[in-house]
Design a protein around this motif. Sequence first.
Motif, mmCIF file in Angstrom:
data_model
loop_
_atom_site.group_PDB
_atom_site.id
_atom_site.type_symbol
_atom_site.label_atom_id
_atom_site.label_comp_id
_atom_site.label_asym_id
_atom_site.label_seq_id
_atom_site.Cartn_x
_atom_site.Cartn_y
_atom_site.Cartn_z
ATOM 1 N N SER A 97 0.835 -1.205 0.000
ATOM 2 C CA SER A 97 0.000 0.000 0.000
ATOM 3 C C SER A 97 0.868 1.252 0.000
ATOM 4 O O SER A 97 0.578 2.221 -0.706
ATOM 5 N N HIS A 98 1.931 1.234 0.766
ATOM 6 C CA HIS A 98 2.852 2.371 0.804
ATOM 7 C C HIS A 98 3.580 2.537 -0.533
ATOM 8 O O HIS A 98 3.718 3.651 -1.042
ATOM 9 N N LEU A 99 4.030 1.433 -1.105
ATOM 10 C CA LEU A 99 4.711 1.493 -2.408
ATOM 11 C C LEU A 99 3.773 2.054 -3.478
ATOM 12 O O LEU A 99 4.191 2.848 -4.322
ATOM 13 N N LEU A 100 2.506 1.660 -3.424
ATOM 14 C CA LEU A 100 1.528 2.177 -4.389
ATOM 15 C C LEU A 100 1.405 3.697 -4.327
ATOM 16 O O LEU A 100 1.290 4.356 -5.364
ATOM 17 N N LYS A 101 1.433 4.245 -3.137
ATOM 18 C CA LYS A 101 1.338 5.705 -2.989
ATOM 19 C C LYS A 101 2.506 6.395 -3.690
ATOM 20 O O LYS A 101 2.316 7.388 -4.399
ATOM 21 N N ILE A 102 3.696 5.877 -3.502
ATOM 22 C CA ILE A 102 4.885 6.450 -4.146
ATOM 23 C C ILE A 102 4.783 6.285 -5.658
ATOM 24 O O ILE A 102 5.075 7.225 -6.417
#
Length: 159
Positions: free
Chosen positions: A112-117
Amino acid sequence: MKLNTLGLPVKETEVLVAELNILLANFQVYYQNLRGLHWNIRGKRFFDLHIKFEELYNDSQLKIDLIAERVLTLGGTPLHTFEDYVKNSKLPIGKNIHNDEEAISLIVNSLSHLLKIERVILNQASEINDEGTNAMMSDFISEQEKTIWMMSAWLEQEI
């Protein structure tokens, strides 16, 4: 506006390279977390999860290389030290995780964090017509969304 040899605006490309390096650092932490999960998982789901974590870290290793090569293609220098990775990553460190649900939750949260970036990079790349970076981010996003859906289903949680 000054363009580089790829036909992309120099200043905006430098900003994009910085974001790609942040993604690279976060992916390196994600990769190392997956290695730890692979090595340390215990319990009745060991065999299935051990194989799944290996599949995920092999995929991450390929993505790390693609990100670093894109940074180079755009004229930057990829981050390449553990110090840089820890300094530039916002992912939690998954230390000594043995429990299956805790491991899968770490993966979902990390993706989920990687998707934001990646969405930030996708937007920046679109703004300067950087189709190479755009295509790479689109591929990453669609794969990771599917993985989040599958892992959330495994956890019996809603997305």
